[in-house]
Design a protein around this motif. Structure first.
Motif, PDB file in Angstrom:
ATOM      1  N   ALA A  10       0.835  -1.204   0.000  1.00  0.00           N
ATOM      2  CA  ALA A  10       0.000   0.000   0.000  1.00  0.00           C
ATOM      3  C   ALA A  10       0.868   1.252   0.000  1.00  0.00           C
ATOM      4  CB  ALA A  10      -0.932  -0.003   1.210  1.00  0.00           C
ATOM      5  N   ARG A  11       1.935   1.218   0.802  1.00  0.00           N
ATOM      6  CA  ARG A  11       2.840   2.369   0.829  1.00  0.00           C
ATOM      7  C   ARG A  11       3.510   2.588  -0.521  1.00  0.00           C
ATOM      8  NH1 ARG A  11       4.920   4.139   5.814  1.00  0.00           N
ATOM      9  NH2 ARG A  11       3.237   4.047   7.340  1.00  0.00           N
ATOM     10  N   LEU A  12       3.906   1.480  -1.120  1.00  0.00           N
ATOM     11  CA  LEU A  12       4.563   1.578  -2.418  1.00  0.00           C
ATOM     12  C   LEU A  12       3.590   2.137  -3.456  1.00  0.00           C
ATOM     13  CD1 LEU A  12       7.305   0.945  -3.688  1.00  0.00           C
ATOM     14  CD2 LEU A  12       6.407  -1.299  -4.336  1.00  0.00           C
ATOM     15  N   ARG A  13       2.363   1.663  -3.420  1.00  0.00           N
ATOM     16  CA  ARG A  13       1.359   2.149  -4.356  1.00  0.00           C
ATOM     17  C   ARG A  13       1.107   3.636  -4.137  1.00  0.00           C
ATOM     18  NH1 ARG A  13      -1.940  -1.783  -6.776  1.00  0.00           N
ATOM     19  NH2 ARG A  13      -3.783  -0.478  -6.641  1.00  0.00           N
ATOM     20  N   GLN A  14       1.040   4.021  -2.891  1.00  0.00           N
ATOM     21  CA  GLN A  14       0.792   5.424  -2.567  1.00  0.00           C
ATOM     22  C   GLN A  14       1.944   6.303  -3.072  1.00  0.00           C
ATOM     23  OE1 GLN A  14      -0.300   5.857   1.512  1.00  0.00           O
ATOM     24  NE2 GLN A  14      -0.161   8.088   1.510  1.00  0.00           N
TER      25      GLN A  14
ATOM     26  N   ARG B  11      10.644   2.993 -12.875  1.00  0.00           N
ATOM     27  CA  ARG B  11      11.108   1.888 -12.046  1.00  0.00           C
ATOM     28  C   ARG B  11      10.156   1.650 -10.878  1.00  0.00           C
ATOM     29  NH1 ARG B  11      16.549   0.336 -12.167  1.00  0.00           N
ATOM     30  NH2 ARG B  11      17.253   0.411 -14.336  1.00  0.00           N
ATOM     31  N   LEU B  12       9.737   2.763 -10.278  1.00  0.00           N
ATOM     32  CA  LEU B  12       8.837   2.652  -9.137  1.00  0.00           C
ATOM     33  C   LEU B  12       7.513   2.029  -9.574  1.00  0.00           C
ATOM     34  CD1 LEU B  12       8.816   3.367  -6.138  1.00  0.00           C
ATOM     35  CD2 LEU B  12       7.769   5.546  -6.725  1.00  0.00           C
ATOM     36  N   ARG B  13       7.014   2.459 -10.715  1.00  0.00           N
ATOM     37  CA  ARG B  13       5.763   1.906 -11.221  1.00  0.00           C
ATOM     38  C   ARG B  13       5.925   0.421 -11.504  1.00  0.00           C
ATOM     39  NH1 ARG B  13       2.055   5.670 -13.305  1.00  0.00           N
ATOM     40  NH2 ARG B  13       1.433   4.271 -14.975  1.00  0.00           N
ATOM     41  N   GLN B  14       7.036   0.075 -12.074  1.00  0.00           N
ATOM     42  CA  GLN B  14       7.284  -1.331 -12.398  1.00  0.00           C
ATOM     43  C   GLN B  14       7.344  -2.175 -11.127  1.00  0.00           C
ATOM     44  OE1 GLN B  14      10.557  -1.691 -15.069  1.00  0.00           O
ATOM     45  NE2 GLN B  14      10.696  -3.926 -14.915  1.00  0.00           N
ATOM     46  N   GLY B  15       8.077  -1.681 -10.134  1.00  0.00           N
ATOM     47  CA  GLY B  15       8.171  -2.416  -8.872  1.00  0.00           C
ATOM     48  C   GLY B  15       6.811  -2.546  -8.201  1.00  0.00           C
ATOM     49  N   THR B  16       6.028  -1.495  -8.293  1.00  0.00           N
ATOM     50  CA  THR B  16       4.695  -1.519  -7.696  1.00  0.00           C
ATOM     51  C   THR B  16       3.805  -2.541  -8.394  1.00  0.00           C
ATOM     52  OG1 THR B  16       4.843   0.776  -6.995  1.00  0.00           O
ATOM     53  CG2 THR B  16       2.637  -0.138  -7.250  1.00  0.00           C
ATOM     54  N   ARG B  17       3.901  -2.585  -9.718  1.00  0.00           N
ATOM     55  CA  ARG B  17       3.102  -3.583 -10.440  1.00  0.00           C
ATOM     56  C   ARG B  17       3.476  -4.986  -9.982  1.00  0.00           C
ATOM     57  NH1 ARG B  17       4.233  -0.352 -15.009  1.00  0.00           N
ATOM     58  NH2 ARG B  17       5.783  -1.837 -15.751  1.00  0.00           N
ATOM     59  N   ARG B  18       4.771  -5.225  -9.892  1.00  0.00           N
ATOM     60  CA  ARG B  18       5.231  -6.558  -9.521  1.00  0.00           C
ATOM     61  C   ARG B  18       4.798  -6.908  -8.091  1.00  0.00           C
ATOM     62  NH1 ARG B  18       9.868  -7.479 -12.384  1.00  0.00           N
ATOM     63  NH2 ARG B  18      10.761  -5.650 -11.381  1.00  0.00           N
ATOM     64  N   LEU B  19       5.030  -5.988  -7.176  1.00  0.00           N
ATOM     65  CA  LEU B  19       4.676  -6.275  -5.789  1.00  0.00           C
ATOM     66  C   LEU B  19       3.158  -6.425  -5.635  1.00  0.00           C
ATOM     67  CD1 LEU B  19       5.924  -6.695  -3.015  1.00  0.00           C
ATOM     68  CD2 LEU B  19       5.528  -4.278  -2.533  1.00  0.00           C
ATOM     69  N   SER B  20       2.420  -5.579  -6.319  1.00  0.00           N
ATOM     70  CA  SER B  20       0.963  -5.676  -6.240  1.00  0.00           C
ATOM     71  C   SER B  20       0.482  -7.025  -6.758  1.00  0.00           C
ATOM     72  CB  SER B  20       0.314  -4.547  -7.048  1.00  0.00           C
ATOM     73  OG  SER B  20       0.569  -3.295  -6.448  1.00  0.00           O
ATOM     74  N   ALA B  21       1.087  -7.489  -7.828  1.00  0.00           N
ATOM     75  CA  ALA B  21       0.699  -8.791  -8.380  1.00  0.00           C
ATOM     76  C   ALA B  21       0.929  -9.892  -7.355  1.00  0.00           C
ATOM     77  CB  ALA B  21       1.485  -9.069  -9.665  1.00  0.00           C
ATOM     78  N   HIS B  22       2.008  -9.746  -6.597  1.00  0.00           N
ATOM     79  CA  HIS B  22       2.331 -10.735  -5.574  1.00  0.00           C
ATOM     80  C   HIS B  22       1.251 -10.751  -4.487  1.00  0.00           C
ATOM     81  CE1 HIS B  22       5.017 -13.400  -3.449  1.00  0.00           C
ATOM     82  NE2 HIS B  22       4.991 -12.636  -2.374  1.00  0.00           N
ATOM     83  N   ASP B  24      -1.742  -9.489  -4.747  1.00  0.00           N
ATOM     84  CA  ASP B  24      -3.015  -9.852  -5.373  1.00  0.00           C
ATOM     85  C   ASP B  24      -3.173 -11.366  -5.431  1.00  0.00           C
ATOM     86  OD1 ASP B  24      -3.630  -7.219  -5.735  1.00  0.00           O
ATOM     87  OD2 ASP B  24      -3.293  -7.183  -7.899  1.00  0.00           O
ATOM     88  N   ALA B  25      -2.101 -12.037  -5.819  1.00  0.00           N
ATOM     89  CA  ALA B  25      -2.161 -13.493  -5.935  1.00  0.00           C
ATOM     90  C   ALA B  25      -2.408 -14.133  -4.574  1.00  0.00           C
ATOM     91  CB  ALA B  25      -0.854 -14.017  -6.544  1.00  0.00           C
ATOM     92  N   ALA B  26      -1.770 -13.563  -3.548  1.00  0.00           N
ATOM     93  CA  ALA B  26      -1.942 -14.122  -2.207  1.00  0.00           C
ATOM     94  C   ALA B  26      -3.374 -13.949  -1.707  1.00  0.00           C
ATOM     95  CB  ALA B  26      -0.966 -13.458  -1.235  1.00  0.00           C
ATOM     96  N   LEU B  27      -3.990 -12.836  -2.073  1.00  0.00           N
ATOM     97  CA  LEU B  27      -5.341 -12.546  -1.581  1.00  0.00           C
ATOM     98  C   LEU B  27      -6.432 -13.102  -2.487  1.00  0.00           C
ATOM     99  CD1 LEU B  27      -4.725  -8.828  -0.510  1.00  0.00           C
ATOM    100  CD2 LEU B  27      -5.099 -10.772   1.022  1.00  0.00           C
ATOM    101  N   ILE B  32     -10.413 -10.801  -3.221  1.00  0.00           N
ATOM    102  CA  ILE B  32     -10.071  -9.384  -3.160  1.00  0.00           C
ATOM    103  C   ILE B  32      -8.630  -9.189  -3.616  1.00  0.00           C
ATOM    104  CG2 ILE B  32     -11.690  -8.813  -1.310  1.00  0.00           C
ATOM    105  CD1 ILE B  32      -9.307  -8.891   0.629  1.00  0.00           C
ATOM    106  N   ASN B  33      -8.289  -7.967  -3.955  1.00  0.00           N
ATOM    107  CA  ASN B  33      -6.913  -7.649  -4.331  1.00  0.00           C
ATOM    108  C   ASN B  33      -6.310  -6.739  -3.258  1.00  0.00           C
ATOM    109  OD1 ASN B  33      -7.767  -4.998  -4.827  1.00  0.00           O
ATOM    110  ND2 ASN B  33      -8.245  -5.485  -6.951  1.00  0.00           N
ATOM    111  N   ILE B  34      -5.069  -6.369  -3.455  1.00  0.00           N
ATOM    112  CA  ILE B  34      -4.389  -5.598  -2.414  1.00  0.00           C
ATOM    113  C   ILE B  34      -4.987  -4.207  -2.247  1.00  0.00           C
ATOM    114  CG2 ILE B  34      -2.587  -4.864  -4.029  1.00  0.00           C
ATOM    115  CD1 ILE B  34      -2.358  -5.356  -0.176  1.00  0.00           C
ATOM    116  N   ALA B  35      -5.463  -3.620  -3.338  1.00  0.00           N
ATOM    117  CA  ALA B  35      -6.081  -2.299  -3.218  1.00  0.00           C
ATOM    118  C   ALA B  35      -7.350  -2.401  -2.368  1.00  0.00           C
ATOM    119  CB  ALA B  35      -6.414  -1.745  -4.602  1.00  0.00           C
ATOM    120  N   GLN B  36      -8.111  -3.459  -2.590  1.00  0.00           N
ATOM    121  CA  GLN B  36      -9.346  -3.639  -1.831  1.00  0.00           C
ATOM    122  C   GLN B  36      -9.045  -3.983  -0.377  1.00  0.00           C
ATOM    123  OE1 GLN B  36     -10.977  -6.635  -4.426  1.00  0.00           O
ATOM    124  NE2 GLN B  36     -12.235  -5.134  -5.523  1.00  0.00           N
ATOM    125  N   TYR B  37      -8.030  -4.807  -0.178  1.00  0.00           N
ATOM    126  CA  TYR B  37      -7.653  -5.146   1.197  1.00  0.00           C
ATOM    127  C   TYR B  37      -7.244  -3.882   1.954  1.00  0.00           C
ATOM    128  CZ  TYR B  37      -5.030  -6.956   5.152  1.00  0.00           C
ATOM    129  OH  TYR B  37      -4.568  -7.201   6.419  1.00  0.00           O
TER     130      TYR B  37
END
Lengths: 135, 135
Positions: A10-14, B11-22, B24-27, B32-37
């Motif tokens: 969430a922090r990274l997204r923010q 780079r930050l956007r790319q890292g965020t996409r990757r981490l979010s996907a991680h 998201d997959a866990a949730l 739900i996805n990480i944004a919803q969580y």
DNA sequence: CATGGATGCGAGTATATACCCGCATCGCGG
DNA sequence: CCGCGATGCGGGTATATACTCGCATCCATG
């Protein structure tokens, strides 16, 4: 405790939203945002390039690349070229307008980069890049 | 030189996409996805809360909050409550299903947090959080 | 109490992003 | 040469996100 810890994602997204807004504002006079600038740079560096290869280079879904490229194409910044080889590949390259846009965007982008570097300091910038690579 | 330097934002956007996907997959098992969580957590912590206050807490546009909350509402995880005061405020709170979802999501989220912390090491995680705050 | 500025929201529009499906093309193995 | 798996794309659908406009409500001031 750990349930109260900040969510790294969430922090990274923010942070990404905030930084993107900063770059977007800087590039706004040219009618492009940071995602488009980044895509244009990649196209410029790899052209002529297929959507699939662009996706690999940017870590973006191929379908996402397709849609994003379509916007640039509509705005006349990139164009499809006849591919000599594989007839499936939609090879993309910059138009003169796209090259001009990139050229004019460079100082605006550099200014953003410098501002961030000044605000964080070179060490933290390097650390950030390092961490992002490890992510 | 600087024109060839990596774009911090990209780079930050790319890292965020990757981490979010991680995350998201866990949730994903919970639908739900990480944004919803993240939004659910904020609602749980602040409820009953107006959309505007949620937006301030998450640094998201109010209209974005409205749309994201609508999805959670459709899925029965949050609900609007009668506001005693301002009739304009759309006060939001968790439903029992929302609380249950948050409860079950906690270990999945913690696992993600732990994985990242293990991969990066506590120092780099702290540095990352620090840099993101300074962004 | 009436009115106008401030505030809270929803809807319209646009881009970014991902996943899935179907179609066309490619190339290899029989 | 023919067929079938692999590959490249477009389109459909969904969420995340932002900006703008318009409406409803609120509240302070005259």
């Amino acid at each position: 405790m750990s349930s109260a810890a900040p969510c790294l994602c969430a922090r990274l997204r923010q942070g990404t939203r905030r930084l993107s807004a900063h770059y977007d504002a800087a590039l706004a006079p040219l009618g492009i945002n940071i995602a488009q600038y980044s895509l244009l740079r990649n196209i410029g560096a790899l052209a002529p390039v297929s959507l699939t290869d662009l996706g690999r280079a940017t870590s973006l879904e191929r379908s996402t690349i397709g849609r994003n490229v379509r916007v640039l194409q509509r705005d006349g910044l990139v164009a499809a070229v006849r591919s000599d080889g594989d007839q499936r590949a939609a090879c993309i390259e910059l138009t003169p307008a796209g090259r001009d846009c990139l050229r004019r965007a460079l100082p605006l982008w550099q200014r953003c980069q410098r501002e961030i570097r000044d605000r964080l300091g070179p060490e933290r910038v390097d650390t950030l890049l390092d961490v992002l690579s490890a992510l």
